[in-house]
Design an enzyme around this catalytic site. Structure first.
Site, PDB file in Angstrom:
ATOM      1  N   CYS A  53       0.840  -1.199   0.000  1.00 19.16           N
ATOM      2  CA  CYS A  53       0.000   0.000   0.000  1.00 19.16           C
ATOM      3  C   CYS A  53       0.877   1.252   0.000  1.00 19.16           C
ATOM      4  O   CYS A  53       1.966   1.260   0.574  1.00 19.16           O
ATOM      5  CB  CYS A  53      -0.949   0.092   1.194  1.00 19.16           C
ATOM      6  SG  CYS A  53      -2.031  -1.340   1.355  1.00 19.16           S
TER       7      CYS A  53
ATOM      8  N   ASN B 298      -1.063   1.736   5.819  1.00 19.30           N
ATOM      9  CA  ASN B 298      -0.228   0.734   5.156  1.00 19.30           C
ATOM     10  C   ASN B 298       0.286  -0.191   6.252  1.00 19.30           C
ATOM     11  O   ASN B 298       0.893   0.282   7.208  1.00 19.30           O
ATOM     12  CB  ASN B 298       0.928   1.447   4.437  1.00 19.30           C
ATOM     13  CG  ASN B 298       2.036   0.504   4.021  1.00 19.30           C
ATOM     14  OD1 ASN B 298       1.776  -0.654   3.718  1.00 19.30           O
ATOM     15  ND2 ASN B 298       3.265   0.982   4.006  1.00 19.30           N
ATOM     16  N   GLY B 299       0.023  -1.491   6.119  1.00 19.44           N
ATOM     17  CA  GLY B 299       0.481  -2.435   7.144  1.00 19.44           C
ATOM     18  C   GLY B 299      -0.647  -3.351   7.567  1.00 19.44           C
ATOM     19  O   GLY B 299      -1.655  -3.466   6.869  1.00 19.44           O
TER      20      GLY B 299
END
Ligand code: F6R
Length: 613
Positions: free
Chosen positions: A2, A101-102
């Protein structure tokens, strides 16, 4: 995975965010979305399955007027790639918006507790859980926006780079990271946040790399950095090394092709300033700092994933050949799950283009916890691996945007070559004369790569003949074996043709059964040790009607009788073979993928930086 980008300042946010997302699209391209916060304190949220261009088309002429905004390009983990799961996500009361993101690893337990307390979720994502949690903490504790974010992060297990907007606090936004990268651009009356510097470089060269466990509270003038446990930090502003040209296609149809053709320069950049041919010396600060340890070292362990793991295999040959140190090359993802024996005498090298690959980071953490010296070979400056290692060497290949790794690989191999030779010199396992010969040879490699690239048109004609194959085999021995693996990986990832790399002599222990008149077999058959044996392997393929494409040494006329196609590369030292033999294989897979109308720069299901385990 992402990509995230955010802006606060005096300009229109939407064009900056969308342009930034396009630059980050290599990180994920399942869906994209933006949230803009306008002067009326309203969120304008637009999301769309597919590429950033699909998002742009769907936004069309709708209202995008705002000076604060953020956007996200997704590589799906939790929840299918659809409009609903696309980021940004809003809190239940619509007060907060988040991009992430993650992975929030404990999202299931957090979600269950929130549902029990009356929360209703719209998406299947782990991210939405976090924004609901922030809303709840803000409401129940009557704390500020900043406090609510900070307190919620103390409950989160997992990796994240997040940006959060609050409708009632339109003058600032909050970024935070743990395990996923985040760069903050510092401009004149404006700030930028992104997963890497590419969306920022056009506007400012001053950046801050946020550290793990830190939050940044950012308005258009001011930036405050603090830790999750509320300690104020002094941000360290660095100047960016990349420039705008390096992140644009520069006349090529695809980034991958541009990056293949950049290799004469990127290889040169990875040894520039480090080798001194006349003196027969190598300067690598990271290696020089460990001179005493390396003199007596008993073992090197190399960890990496994918193409970087292939570079590690080349490293194994180099270290064993020149420095006479036993080497183990490990898939980072396997290494950490099998209770490996690591001790304080070990020197563990992580190879990673992005410096963010989750498995590689985790393997390094394990090695570090056992007291090993950890070293990074990375391309992205300021990324997580260089920041956690005891020392390292940047590969200086410049930004690699095509998802399939090309110039990063040859730069990694160059860095490994220098390391092996430098350690060999420190250990006294190489003579000055031999070292000078090899360094002299290394200096000829950029020109030899240039020469190899001249075969591009010829390689395209071979590609046209084999583009419809369903399988392909790549064979090599010695230094040619990792190249066979790398060639096969390039073909499968961008053209979706099943391909396998094999040690040439292993073929007869199984894969030979696959060979028939439909099977293209690419063989690294240069005039180095094992040449005669590889020729025998070619004959075994031919006897079963396989189509042989040989990568051969310029001037070798004999091989023309053995192979259907011969791609010549200049003569070179065997240890430098990977730097040349990889190039035709990159070109071959590129042309096949283009002819099959595949998305070369953004192959399906992949992302450039794999920040999930
Ligand atoms: C293949 C490719 C991947 C990466 C792998 C590791 O072309 O790019 O196999 O090599 O995901 O990534 P880094 O090197 O960033 O750790």
């Amino acid at each position: 995975m992402c990509g995230i980008v955010a802006y606060i300042g005096h300009r229109e946010a939407y064009p900056i965010v969308v342009k930034g997302l396009k630059r980050l699209e290599y990180r994920g391209y399942d869906s994209a979305g933006v949230a803009l916060l306008n002067e009326k304190k309203e969120f304008l949220v637009y999301k769309k399955t597919g590429k950033v261009s699909d998002l742009e088309a769907s936004v069309g002429t709708q209202d995008t007027h705002a000076h604060t905004g953020m956007g996200h390009t997704r590589w799906a983990t939790h929840g299918a790639p659809n409009d609903l799961n696309a980021h940004p996500h809003l809190s239940q009361n619509g007060e907060f918006a988040i991009i992430h993101n993650g992975i929030i690893e404990n999202y299931a337990s957090l979600k269950k507790a929130l549902i029990d307390r009356g929360h209703i979720f719209k998406s299947e994502t782990d991210t939405e859980v976090l924004i609901h949690l922030i809303e709840e903490i803000a409401k129940n504790n009557e704390v500020t926006f900043e406090e609510a974010v900070r307190m919620s992060l103390t409950q989160v297990v997992g990796a994240y780079a997040i940006v959060i907007l609050s409708k009632t606090n339109p003058n600032y936004l909050i970024g935070a990271r743990k395990g996923s990268p985040m760069v903050i651009g510092v401009g004149e009356g404006e700030h930028f946040i992104a997963s890497d510097a590419t969306p920022i470089v056009e506007y400012t060269r001053n950046v801050i790399y946020l550290n793990d466990g830190e939050l940044a509270i950012v308005d258009n003038q001011k930036l405050t950095v603090k830790t999750i446990d509320n300690t104020i930090k002094t941000p360290y502003i660095q100047e960016l090394e990349i420039n705008l040209e390096s992140i644009e296609k520069g006349g090529f149809d695809h980034f991958m092709m541009k990056e293949i053709f950049e290799q004469p320069r990127s290889i040169l950049d990875s040894y520039r300033g480090r080798i001194h041919v006349n003196e027969a010396t190598i300067t690598m600060a990271g290696i020089d700092a460990f001179e005493d340890k390396l003199k007596n070292i008993k073992r090197i362990i190399i960890v990496g994933c994918g193409t970087s793991w292939h570079a590690g295999l080349v490293g194994e040959y180099l270290f064993e050949d020149f420095a006479r140190i036993p080497v183990e090359v490990e898939y980072a993802s396997e290494f950490r799950y099998r209770n490996p024996i690591i001790n304080e005498d070990d020197f563990v090298i992580a190879i990673s283009q992005s410096g963010e690959t989750a498995d590689t980071l985790a393997a390094l953490e394990l090695a570090k916890s056992k007291g090993a010296t950890i070293f990074g070979i990375c391309n992205v400056v300021g990324s997580s691996i260089p920041r956690m290692t005891d020392a390292g060497a940047y590969t200086h290949a410049g930004p690699e945007i095509g998802v399939a790794s090309t110039k990063a690989f040859t730069a990694q191999v160059t860095a490994l070559t220098l390391m092996a030779l430098s350690i060999a010199q420190k250990r006294g396992t190489i003579s000055t004369v031999r070292l000078r010969e090899l360094l002299t040879e290394l200096e000829t490699i950029p020109a030899k790569v240039e020469k190899t690239l001249e075969s591009n048109d010829y390689i395209k004609t071979i590609a046209a003949q084999i583009k419809d194959t369903r399988n392909a085999l790549y064979l090599g021995r010695g230094y040619g074996f990792p190249i066979a693996l790398e060639g096969a990986l390039k073909l499968k990832e961008i053209s979706y043709i099943h391909a396998e790399g094999y040690p040439a002599a292993e073929m007869k222990h199984g894969p030979i059964a696959l060979i028939d008149e439909e099977m293209p077999v690419v063989v690294i058959a240069t005039q180095h040790s094992n040449y005669e044996k590889v020729i025998s392997n070619i004959q075994e393929v031919r006897a079963r009607k396989g189509k042989v494409i040989a990568i051969a040494t310029k001037g070798d006329e004999h091989i023309k009788e053995q192979a259907d196609h011969v791609i010549y590369i200049p003569e070179c030292e065997e240890a430098m073979l990977p730097l040349l033999a990889t190039i035709p294989l990159q070109l071959l897979s590129y042309h096949i993928a283009v002819m099959r109308e595949c998305n070369v720069d953004q192959p399906r299901n992949l992302a450039k930086s794999v920040t999930v385990e």
